[in-house]
Design an enzyme around this catalytic site. Structure first.
Site, mmCIF file in Angstrom:
data_model
loop_
_atom_site.group_PDB
_atom_site.id
_atom_site.type_symbol
_atom_site.label_atom_id
_atom_site.label_comp_id
_atom_site.label_asym_id
_atom_site.label_seq_id
_atom_site.Cartn_x
_atom_site.Cartn_y
_atom_site.Cartn_z
ATOM 1 C CD1 TRP A 2 -16.541 -12.469 -9.075
ATOM 2 C CD2 TRP A 2 -14.870 -13.268 -7.433
ATOM 3 N NE1 TRP A 2 -16.055 -12.224 -9.220
ATOM 4 C CE2 TRP A 2 -13.536 -11.882 -7.984
ATOM 5 C CE3 TRP A 2 -14.133 -13.245 -6.209
ATOM 6 C CZ2 TRP A 2 -12.740 -11.083 -8.282
ATOM 7 C CZ3 TRP A 2 -12.521 -13.297 -6.114
ATOM 8 C CH2 TRP A 2 -12.091 -11.928 -7.497
ATOM 9 C CB THR A 15 -3.820 -25.479 -10.213
ATOM 10 O OG1 THR A 15 -4.165 -26.788 -10.524
ATOM 11 C CG2 THR A 15 -3.482 -25.221 -8.738
ATOM 12 N N GLY A 16 -6.707 -22.704 -8.737
ATOM 13 C CA GLY A 16 -6.441 -21.789 -8.787
ATOM 14 C C GLY A 16 -4.926 -21.679 -7.259
ATOM 15 N NE ARG A 17 0.043 -23.759 -8.170
ATOM 16 C CZ ARG A 17 -0.138 -24.307 -8.934
ATOM 17 N NH1 ARG A 17 -0.674 -23.523 -9.728
ATOM 18 N NH2 ARG A 17 0.261 -25.415 -9.082
ATOM 19 C CD GLN A 22 -8.352 -13.754 -4.892
ATOM 20 O OE1 GLN A 22 -9.136 -14.871 -3.514
ATOM 21 N NE2 GLN A 22 -8.823 -14.090 -5.229
ATOM 22 C CB THR A 23 -1.899 -12.677 -3.769
ATOM 23 O OG1 THR A 23 -1.687 -13.968 -2.396
ATOM 24 C CG2 THR A 23 -1.654 -11.364 -2.783
ATOM 25 C CG ASN A 24 -4.934 -16.496 -7.869
ATOM 26 O OD1 ASN A 24 -4.144 -17.898 -7.490
ATOM 27 N ND2 ASN A 24 -5.566 -17.689 -8.424
ATOM 28 C CD GLU A 30 -8.134 -11.011 -8.416
ATOM 29 O OE1 GLU A 30 -9.204 -11.304 -9.582
ATOM 30 O OE2 GLU A 30 -7.654 -12.179 -7.777
ATOM 31 C CG ASP A 41 -3.912 -12.484 -10.758
ATOM 32 O OD1 ASP A 41 -3.761 -11.865 -12.037
ATOM 33 O OD2 ASP A 41 -4.142 -13.878 -10.877
ATOM 34 N N GLY A 92 -18.859 -14.897 -1.262
ATOM 35 C CA GLY A 92 -18.563 -15.757 -2.103
ATOM 36 C C GLY A 92 -19.784 -15.293 -3.040
ATOM 37 C CD GLU A 118 -4.339 -13.751 -14.146
ATOM 38 O OE1 GLU A 118 -5.358 -14.213 -15.524
ATOM 39 O OE2 GLU A 118 -5.206 -13.115 -13.316
#
Ligand SMILES: *[C@@H]1O[C@H](CO)[C@@H](O)[C@H](O)[C@H]1NC(C)=O
Ligand SMILES: *[C@@H]1O[C@H](CO)[C@@H](O)[C@H](O)[C@H]1NC(C)=O
Ligand SMILES: *[C@@H]1O[C@H](CO)[C@@H](O)[C@H](O)[C@H]1NC(C)=O
Ligand SMILES: *[C@@H]1O[C@H](CO)[C@@H](O)[C@H](O)[C@H]1NC(C)=O
Length: 321
Positions: free
Chosen positions: A220, A153-155, A142-144, A129, A127, A224, A125
């Site tokens: 979220w 592991t969220g990056r 947000q990038t991931n 967002e 992303d 949060g 993936e």
């Protein structure tokens, strides 16, 4: 993070005090980004119906301008989204996006590549967002990235934008090849992920489709989850245009040897059709522009989140080396 946020707000206040009397509209924050190479506009603009199909919430997907503009909406019944008709193995993917201009806390607009449908246990993936905000204009980006099922592991890296993303269309682009992944906003690189040894296990390396979706991230997306969606402001509508997708069109019927069904690409560079200096590494000018964004607008990087990781992921150590 709080003090960073505070400093950023203070900085913006200063910047806007200094410049808002002379600059109006699109440079809301009073900051003009550095000039960089334009990677958008090099490839044909695609029409929606030829290149995309509905993904979900079809009743909330509307075409305008002969299919050159598409809107997707979230209301209290459903979100919506569309996806590319074909998967791609490497390429350049871009759209101009305008975000809902109402109160948008809890709303997520995603522009991303994924192959979850084909590889639920080992998916990849990439992303973008866009996370709504109670202050209408203050969307966060947000990038991931996930590779080969690296979901533990969220990056994530998160940015404020240097413009009001609800006022005009802005270009969001993903460059993905065997050398690196680059996230660009209005052609400014905001993040680069090298295909390094440290990253190799989590580097997206299977064909993916391009998606655009709008959905409820109440639990979220904003503070949060403290600011859920207020459906009194629905429908939330995001507009997309200027689609570009150039890369190896994956031939799904041919499972054995990898091949692209667009033969002109095979003739050129096999699996890495987006090649040449502009695509295999960032220029000095692009690096300067990326530093500008990251130093002024990035407010979260997983690489700096010592609380979350007992060991910071190895690719973080390679940076600036
Ligand atoms: C839509 O397409 C038709 C036929 O190609 C053309 O005549 C018309 O001007 C187009 N409209 C817009 C809004 O682009
Ligand atoms: C991806 O994960 C699978 C197991 O799910 C593993 O067999 C394979 O070697 C991995 N590929 C890479 C490139 O790490
Ligand atoms: C995909 O590969 C198969 C088998 O080689 C071929 O018959 C088919 O025409 C290809 N499809 C496209 C769209 O190129
Ligand atoms: C990616 O690799 C290039 C070339 O080695 C290097 O200049 C650049 O700093 C690296 N980028 C990141 C984010 O590590």
């Amino acid at each position: 993070m709080h003090s960073l946020l505070y400093n950023y707000k203070f900085f913006l206040l200063l910047a806007s005090l200094i410049t808002c009397s002379t600059i109006a509209g699109s440079t809301r924050h009073g900051l003009s980004p550095p000039t960089t190479t334009r990677l958008t506009g090099l490839f044909p603009r695609l029409t929606f119906d030829k290149s995309f199909s509905d993904f979900f919430g079809g009743q909330n997907i509307k075409r305008a301008g002969n299919g050159s503009v598409v809107t997707i909406a979230l209301d209290k019944h459903t979100g919506s989204g569309f996806m590319s008709r074909d998967p791609y193995y490497y390429g350049f993917f871009s759209a101009s996006i305008k975000l809902p201009s109402t109160y948008s806390a809890g709303v997520v607009v995603a522009f991303y590549m994924s192959n979850y449908g084909s590889y639920p246990k080992s998916h990849d993936e990439i992303d973008f967002e866009l996370l709504g905000h109670e202050k209408r204009k203050d969307w966060a980006l947000q990038t991931n990235v996930y590779g080969n099922g690296s979901v533990s592991t969220g990056r994530e890296e998160k940015f404020y934008l240097w413009f009001d993303p609800t006022q005009d269309f802005h270009e969001y682009s993903i460059l993905w090849n065997s050398h690196h992944i680059v996230f660009l906003v209005d052609n400014i690189p905001v993040r680069e992920i090298n295909h390094s040894v440290a990253m190799s296990k989590a580097y997206p390396s299977k064909p993916m489709s391009l998606y655009a979706t709008i959905w409820d991230g109440s639990d979220w997306a904003t503070r949060g989850g403290k600011k859920p969606i207020n459906y009194n402001f629905a429908p939330f509508v995001a507009s997309f245009k200027d689609f570009e997708m150039e890369g190896c069109l994956w031939n799904q019927t041919k499972s054995s040897s990898p091949s692209c069904s667009n033969n002109n690409v095979n003739d050129r560079q096999g699996l890495d059709p987006i090649y040449g200096q502009d695509f295999i590494k960032l220029s000095q000018q692009q690096k300067v522009a990326m530093d500008w964004v990251r130093s002024k607008f990035m407010f979260y990087s997983y690489c700096n989140d010592a609380k979350r990781f007992s060991a910071i992921p190895p690719e973080c150590k390679e940076r600036n080396s």
